[in-house]
Design a protein around this motif. Structure first.
Motif, PDB file in Angstrom:
ATOM      1  N   GLN A  90       0.819  -1.210   0.000  1.00 42.41           N
ATOM      2  CA  GLN A  90       0.000   0.000   0.000  1.00 42.41           C
ATOM      3  C   GLN A  90       0.854   1.262   0.000  1.00 42.41           C
ATOM      4  O   GLN A  90       0.459   2.279  -0.582  1.00 42.41           O
ATOM      5  CB  GLN A  90      -0.899   0.019   1.235  1.00 42.41           C
ATOM      6  CG  GLN A  90      -2.043  -0.953   1.213  1.00 42.41           C
ATOM      7  CD  GLN A  90      -2.935  -0.727   2.407  1.00 42.41           C
ATOM      8  OE1 GLN A  90      -3.788   0.155   2.398  1.00 42.41           O
ATOM      9  NE2 GLN A  90      -2.712  -1.507   3.442  1.00 42.41           N
ATOM     10  N   ALA A  91       2.015   1.224   0.688  1.00 42.08           N
ATOM     11  CA  ALA A  91       2.845   2.431   0.804  1.00 42.08           C
ATOM     12  C   ALA A  91       3.318   2.930  -0.556  1.00 42.08           C
ATOM     13  O   ALA A  91       3.081   4.098  -0.906  1.00 42.08           O
ATOM     14  CB  ALA A  91       4.017   2.170   1.751  1.00 42.08           C
ATOM     15  N   PRO A  92       3.981   2.105  -1.384  1.00 42.94           N
ATOM     16  CA  PRO A  92       4.364   2.611  -2.712  1.00 42.94           C
ATOM     17  C   PRO A  92       3.163   2.873  -3.611  1.00 42.94           C
ATOM     18  O   PRO A  92       3.211   3.787  -4.447  1.00 42.94           O
ATOM     19  CB  PRO A  92       5.246   1.482  -3.268  1.00 42.94           C
ATOM     20  CG  PRO A  92       4.877   0.266  -2.505  1.00 42.94           C
ATOM     21  CD  PRO A  92       4.513   0.752  -1.135  1.00 42.94           C
TER      22      PRO A  92
ATOM     23  N   ASN B 256      -1.101   9.991  -2.626  1.00 50.30           N
ATOM     24  CA  ASN B 256      -1.625   9.965  -1.256  1.00 50.30           C
ATOM     25  C   ASN B 256      -0.525   9.849  -0.208  1.00 50.30           C
ATOM     26  O   ASN B 256      -0.818   9.529   0.952  1.00 50.30           O
ATOM     27  CB  ASN B 256      -2.599   8.796  -1.106  1.00 50.30           C
ATOM     28  CG  ASN B 256      -3.791   8.910  -2.041  1.00 50.30           C
ATOM     29  OD1 ASN B 256      -4.334   9.997  -2.229  1.00 50.30           O
ATOM     30  ND2 ASN B 256      -4.190   7.802  -2.644  1.00 50.30           N
ATOM     31  N   GLY B 257       0.702  10.087  -0.603  1.00 46.59           N
ATOM     32  CA  GLY B 257       1.801  10.016   0.334  1.00 46.59           C
ATOM     33  C   GLY B 257       2.244   8.586   0.602  1.00 46.59           C
ATOM     34  O   GLY B 257       1.641   7.622   0.128  1.00 46.59           O
ATOM     35  N   TYR B 258       3.324   8.475   1.372  1.00 48.27           N
ATOM     36  CA  TYR B 258       3.878   7.165   1.746  1.00 48.27           C
ATOM     37  C   TYR B 258       3.020   6.636   2.888  1.00 48.27           C
ATOM     38  O   TYR B 258       3.374   6.700   4.061  1.00 48.27           O
ATOM     39  CB  TYR B 258       5.333   7.358   2.178  1.00 48.27           C
ATOM     40  CG  TYR B 258       6.139   6.094   2.313  1.00 48.27           C
ATOM     41  CD1 TYR B 258       6.744   5.511   1.209  1.00 48.27           C
ATOM     42  CD2 TYR B 258       6.330   5.497   3.552  1.00 48.27           C
ATOM     43  CE1 TYR B 258       7.525   4.363   1.330  1.00 48.27           C
ATOM     44  CE2 TYR B 258       7.097   4.346   3.698  1.00 48.27           C
ATOM     45  CZ  TYR B 258       7.689   3.788   2.581  1.00 48.27           C
ATOM     46  OH  TYR B 258       8.462   2.648   2.714  1.00 48.27           O
ATOM     47  N   SER B 259       1.840   6.117   2.550  1.00 47.82           N
ATOM     48  CA  SER B 259       0.830   5.836   3.566  1.00 47.82           C
ATOM     49  C   SER B 259       0.169   4.487   3.359  1.00 47.82           C
ATOM     50  O   SER B 259       0.262   3.876   2.288  1.00 47.82           O
ATOM     51  CB  SER B 259      -0.243   6.930   3.544  1.00 47.82           C
ATOM     52  OG  SER B 259      -0.977   6.891   2.330  1.00 47.82           O
ATOM     53  N   THR B 260      -0.505   4.045   4.405  1.00 43.01           N
ATOM     54  CA  THR B 260      -1.311   2.830   4.358  1.00 43.01           C
ATOM     55  C   THR B 260      -2.664   3.129   4.984  1.00 43.01           C
ATOM     56  O   THR B 260      -2.805   4.048   5.801  1.00 43.01           O
ATOM     57  CB  THR B 260      -0.651   1.677   5.142  1.00 43.01           C
ATOM     58  OG1 THR B 260      -0.453   2.086   6.497  1.00 43.01           O
ATOM     59  CG2 THR B 260       0.679   1.305   4.533  1.00 43.01           C
TER      60      THR B 260
ATOM     61  N   GLN C 194       0.385   8.101   7.481  1.00 46.29           N
ATOM     62  CA  GLN C 194       1.622   8.438   6.795  1.00 46.29           C
ATOM     63  C   GLN C 194       2.811   7.800   7.528  1.00 46.29           C
ATOM     64  O   GLN C 194       2.904   7.875   8.754  1.00 46.29           O
ATOM     65  CB  GLN C 194       1.805   9.959   6.755  1.00 46.29           C
ATOM     66  CG  GLN C 194       0.718  10.693   5.991  1.00 46.29           C
ATOM     67  CD  GLN C 194       0.760  10.412   4.502  1.00 46.29           C
ATOM     68  OE1 GLN C 194       1.826  10.178   3.922  1.00 46.29           O
ATOM     69  NE2 GLN C 194      -0.403  10.450   3.859  1.00 46.29           N
ATOM     70  N   PHE C 195       3.689   7.148   6.775  1.00 47.42           N
ATOM     71  CA  PHE C 195       4.890   6.507   7.324  1.00 47.42           C
ATOM     72  C   PHE C 195       4.504   5.579   8.483  1.00 47.42           C
ATOM     73  O   PHE C 195       5.037   5.666   9.584  1.00 47.42           O
ATOM     74  CB  PHE C 195       5.906   7.554   7.779  1.00 47.42           C
ATOM     75  CG  PHE C 195       6.400   8.434   6.676  1.00 47.42           C
ATOM     76  CD1 PHE C 195       7.405   8.007   5.827  1.00 47.42           C
ATOM     77  CD2 PHE C 195       5.844   9.697   6.478  1.00 47.42           C
ATOM     78  CE1 PHE C 195       7.866   8.824   4.800  1.00 47.42           C
ATOM     79  CE2 PHE C 195       6.288  10.514   5.451  1.00 47.42           C
ATOM     80  CZ  PHE C 195       7.296  10.077   4.600  1.00 47.42           C
TER      81      PHE C 195
END
Length: 564
Positions: A61-63, A70-74, A87-88
Motif C-alpha cells: 500500500q505504501a508505494p 496519497n503520500g507514503y501511507s497505508t 503516513q509513514f
C-alpha cells in the motif's frame, strides 16, 4: 599503437579455448548453469505463480499510495480511527530501500504484482553473488558455488499460513536485508566505510538487520590494521564505521521530517518506538517461551523434520569449526605456538591466532551469535520469517566453512597411516552429506515454488476482478483482516466494518488462522454476492456497528478503555 590490441584480440580465443579444453572447467561451467537455473526458476515462479501474501499486500500500500498522490501511507484498519490513511506507518516494517524502487516500478510499468516483485531481482543477484564470493574466499570456486546454491535450501514458507515468504521475489524486505549484510561482509576487509554504508542500507530494508552492527564493530577490532593502532585508532575506526551505518537512516528520517513537520514527525517516532517495543522484539518482556522451543523454531525452516534439522545443524557447525581451523593451517598453528604479548598464556595465543581468521568470518559468526541469543532468550516473535535476514547469510557461510573443514580433513596434512585413512573417510562422508542434503533441499524448494497453498493467485485475482467490476469506491473488511490482497489487486479502497461503505470482503486466511471469527464474519452477511474457496464478498446491513463493538459488547459502555 594498435599492435597490443591486435595481440590481445588474437590471444583471447586461444585463452578461452585453453580454458574450455580442461574438463573440470567445463564441469564448473555446467554447474554454474545449473545454479543459475535453480535460482531463476524459484525467483520467476514466485513472480508469476505464487499468491500475494497478506503481509506483502499490506506493505505494498505504501508505494501504491505514493504513486497515486496519497503520500507514503497505508490504510489504517483500526476501526477506532475510521480507516484513515497513516503516513509513514510504523507497522510497515519493510523499509524504503525496497519500497521506494517499487514505487518507481509502479510509476514506470503500472501497478501489478510482477512490477512490484521484479524489483527484488537486483537484491537476489547481490545476495547470490556475495555468497559466491564469500564461499570462494573460504574454499575456492566450487565451495563458492555450493554456498551460492545453499541459500535455496531454506524453506521460507514454513510459517504458512501465518506469515510467509513465497520466494526471493516477495516484497517483504528479508532478502534485501540479507543481500546488504552479505555485501557488507564482502566489503568489510578492505572497504570498511563502504561496508558500514551498505550495512546501514540493510537496516532500511528490515530494521532487524541493525543487530548486525555491533557484531561488525566487534569484528572490526580484529582487523590487524585496527587492532595495532592503539585505542585512539580503534575508536576512530569504530566512530567512522558507525557514522557510515547511520547515514542512510539520517537521510530517510530527514525525508520523513520534511514530509510530516515537527509535531507529526515526533508522533511518528513515538509510534515507531512503540511498534519496536511491542511487536516481537521482546523488549517489553511479553510473550516469551522456553528458549529450547524457540531455538528449535530456527531449525523448522527446512524441508525435513525439526529433529533431523537440529542434528544436521549441529554436524554442520562442528565441521564449520574444523573449517576455520584449516582456513590457514600453517599460520594458525605457528601463531598459536609463538604468540606473546602483554597478556600471557592461552588468551594471548588465542587472540594472535584469531586475528588470522578473516574478518568477514568473525563478523558473520558474531552476527549469528547475537541473533541466536536474541531469538532464544529475548524475542517474543515466533515467526520464522523474522530469522531470515540472518539465516539466509549464515547458513551458506556455515556450509562453505563445513566444506572447507572436510577438504582439510581429506588432505590430512597433520595425520598419517590409519589416522589419515580415518580422517579421509570422515571427510568423504561429510562432503557427500553436505552436497546430498543441500541438493535435496534445493530440489524441494524448486518443486515447492510451483505449488500452491489452500488458495491460489488465480482465485485472488478472480475475487479482485469481481470487486472491481462492481463499480464501487470502497469495501469493508473484518477489522485487521481487511483482505489486503483483494484491495491491492482490485484498486478498491477498504475500511473497517461499520466505519465504511460497500460490501464486506472476507479472505481465507481468516478461516485458516481464526475459524471462529471467520464464522462470525460470515454471520454479518445478508446476501452473498461472490464466493470462491474461502473468498467471500457479501452485503451487510448499512447500520452495522463497528466490528470491535460486535466482538466485545462490554466496550459499548466503556469505549475509552481501548487504547491506540
Amino acid at each position: 599503437m594498435t599492435q597490443p590490441d591486435v595481440t590481445l584480440r588474437s590471444a583471447l580465443p586461444s585463452t578461452l579455448f585453453a580454458y574450455l579444453s580442461v574438463p573440470r572447467n567445463l564441469a564448473f561451467i555446467a554447474a554454474v548453469a545449473v545454479v543459475i537455473a535453480a535460482h531463476a526458476v524459484v525467483f520467476f515462479s514466485t513472480i508469476f505463480i505464487s499468491p500475494l501474501g497478506f503481509d506483502e499486500a499490506f506493505i505494498l500500500q505504501a508505494p501504491l499510495n505514493l504513486v497515486q498522490g496519497n503520500g507514503y501511507s497505508t490504510e489504517d484498519w483500526d476501526w477506532r480511527n475510521a480507516g484513515e490513511n497513516l503516513q509513514f506507518d510504523a507497522i510497515v516494517s519493510t523499509g524504503p530501500l525496497v519500497l521506494m524502487p517499487v514505487a518507481l516500478s509502479f510509476l514506470l510499468f503500472g501497478v501489478s504484482i510482477a512490477s512490484a516483485r521484479i524489483v527484488m531481482l537486483p537484491f537476489t543477484l547481490i545476495l547470490t553473488g556475495s555468497l559466491f564470493v564469500l564461499g570462494r574466499r573460504i574454499g575456492g570456486r566450487w565451495v563458492g558455488l555450493v554456498s551460492a546454491l545453499s541459500v535455496l535450501a531454506l524453506n521460507t514458507r514454513a510459517d504458512w499460513p501465518t506469515t510467509v515468504i513465497f520466494g526471493p521475489s516477495d516484497v517483504l524486505g528479508e532478502y534485501a536485508a540479507a543481500a546488504m549484510i552479505a555485501l557488507a561482509l564482502v566489503l568489510l576487509p578492505r572497504h570498511r566505510m563502504a561496508a558500514g554504508l551498505v550495512l546501514g542500507l540493510a537496516t532500511l530494508a528490515k530494521f532487524i538487520a541493525f543487530m548486525a552492527v555491533p557484531a561488525f564493530m566487534l569484528a572490526l577490532l580484529l582487523v590487524p590494521a585496527v587492532a595495532s593502532s592503539g585505542w585512539r585508532g580503534r575508536l576512530r575506526e569504530l566512530v567512522g564505521f558507525v557514522a557510515a551505518v547511520i547515514v542512510p537512516s539520517i537521510v530517510w528520517e530527514l525525508v520523513k521530517f520534511l514530509s510530516l513537520g515537527p509535531v507529526a514527525y515526533g508522533e511518528s517516532l513515538l509510534g515507531y518506538a512503540r511498534f519496536v517495543f511491542r511487536s516481537g522484539s521482546g523488549v517489553d518482556g511479553s510473550g516469551r517461551v522456553f528458549f529450547v522451543e524457540r531455538l528449535s523454531r530456527m531449525f523448522a525452516a527446512w524441508h525435513v523434520p525439526t529433529v533431523v534439522a537440529i542434528a544436521l545443524g549441529a554436524a554442520l557447525i562442528v565441521l564449520a569449526l574444523v573449517g576455520i581451523r584449516y582456513y590457514f593451517p600453517a599460520r594458525f598453528s605457528d601463531s598459536w605456538k609463538t604468540a606473546s604479548g602483554p597478556i600471557k598464556g592461552v588468551w594471548a595465543r588465542f587472540l594472535a591466532a584469531a586475528r588470522l581468521v578473516p574478518i568477514e568470518i568473525w563478523a558473520a559468526a558474531a552476527t549469528l551469535g547475537a541473533f541466536t541469543v536474541w531469538w532464544s532468550f529475548i524475542a517474543s516473535s515466533t515467526f520464522i520469517r523474522h530469522t531470515m535476514p540472518v539465516m539466509l547469510v549464515a547458513v551458506p557461510i556455515l556450509v562453505a566453512l563445513a566444506l572447507r573443514g572436510c577438504i582439510g580433513l581429506w588432505r590430512g596434512e597433520s595425520s598419517a597411516g590409519r589416522a589419515h585413512a580415518l580422517t579421509r573417510a570422515v571427510a568423504a562422508v561429510g562432503i557427500a552429506s553436505i552436497l546430498g542434503v543441500t541438493l535435496l533441499q534445493v530440489a524441494l524448494t524448486v518443486k515447492q515454488s510451483f505449488g500452491t497453498q489452500e488458495w491460489t493467485r488465480t482465485q485472488q485475482q478472480e475475487t479482485a476482478d469481481f470487486v472491481r467490476n462492481l463499480g464501487i469506491d470502497q469495501v469493508q473488511g473484518f477489522g485487521w483482516w481487511a483482505s489486503p490482497e483483494v484491495r491491492f489487486l482490485s484498486g478498491v479502497a477498504s475500511a473497517p466494518l461499520g466505519t465504511g461503505s460497500g460490501p464486506l470482503v472476507i479472505s481465507p486466511i481468516l478461516r485458516e488462522l481464526d475459524p471462529a471469527n471467520y464464522d462470525v464474519a460470515r454471520g454479518f452477511c445478508e446476501e452473498t454476492l461472490y464466493e470462491n474457496e474461502g473468498f467471500v464478498v457479501c452485503t451487510v446491513s448499512p447500520d452495522v456497528a463497528p466490528v470491535y463493538l460486535l466482538l466485545d459488547p462490554r466496550r459499548v459502555e466503556e469505549p475509552e478503555v481501548v487504547e491506540k
